[in-house]
Design a protein around this motif. Structure first.
Motif, PDB file in Angstrom:
ATOM      1  N   ASN A   1     -37.561  40.106 -22.270  1.00 35.12           N
ATOM      2  CA  ASN A   1     -36.077  39.863 -22.802  1.00 35.12           C
ATOM      3  C   ASN A   1     -35.556  41.136 -23.439  1.00 35.12           C
ATOM      4  O   ASN A   1     -34.339  41.532 -23.340  1.00 35.12           O
ATOM      5  CB  ASN A   1     -36.033  39.076 -23.821  1.00 35.12           C
ATOM      6  N   SER A   2     -36.485  41.980 -24.275  1.00 38.69           N
ATOM      7  CA  SER A   2     -35.980  43.102 -24.800  1.00 38.69           C
ATOM      8  C   SER A   2     -35.775  44.229 -23.640  1.00 38.69           C
ATOM      9  O   SER A   2     -34.782  45.263 -23.841  1.00 38.69           O
ATOM     10  CB  SER A   2     -37.037  43.701 -25.861  1.00 38.69           C
ATOM     11  N   ALA A   3     -36.594  44.276 -22.706  1.00 42.06           N
ATOM     12  CA  ALA A   3     -36.189  45.402 -21.662  1.00 42.06           C
ATOM     13  C   ALA A   3     -34.774  44.871 -20.826  1.00 42.06           C
ATOM     14  O   ALA A   3     -34.217  46.026 -20.502  1.00 42.06           O
ATOM     15  CB  ALA A   3     -37.322  45.333 -20.656  1.00 42.06           C
ATOM     16  N   VAL A   4     -34.621  43.678 -20.767  1.00 42.63           N
ATOM     17  CA  VAL A   4     -33.532  43.255 -20.037  1.00 42.63           C
ATOM     18  C   VAL A   4     -32.193  43.730 -20.593  1.00 42.63           C
ATOM     19  O   VAL A   4     -31.428  43.889 -20.249  1.00 42.63           O
ATOM     20  CB  VAL A   4     -33.367  41.822 -19.835  1.00 42.63           C
ATOM     21  N   GLN A   5     -32.315  43.404 -21.975  1.00 40.78           N
ATOM     22  CA  GLN A   5     -31.202  43.833 -22.966  1.00 40.78           C
ATOM     23  C   GLN A   5     -30.912  45.116 -22.735  1.00 40.78           C
ATOM     24  O   GLN A   5     -29.787  45.729 -23.035  1.00 40.78           O
ATOM     25  CB  GLN A   5     -31.393  43.324 -24.507  1.00 40.78           C
TER      26      GLN A   5
END
Length: 64
Positions: A60-64
């Protein structure tokens, strides 16, 4: 060109970096969640995300 690899096997980090270097790319590899991940990832040209070997929080952090 800069590449960020998220996930993967911790033992393969050196090989991931070596392969990218052979092709003339700068690589950052994050096999585990680190503090200030969003700041450390920067603005890469390419993100490779190994979804099977990484936590949901890191995805989720990488996608954001």
């Amino acid at each position: 060109m800069s590449v960020v690899i998220v996930g993967g096997n911790e033992r393969m980090v050196a090989q991931y970096k070596g392969i990218c270097k052979e092709f003339g790319y700068k690589a950052k590899v994050f096999a585990k969640m680190t503090t200030d991940f969003k700041r450390k990832i920067g603005t890469p040209d390419l993100v490779i995300l190994f979804t099977n070997t990484v936590s949901h929080k890191l995805v989720n952090s990488a996608v954001q």
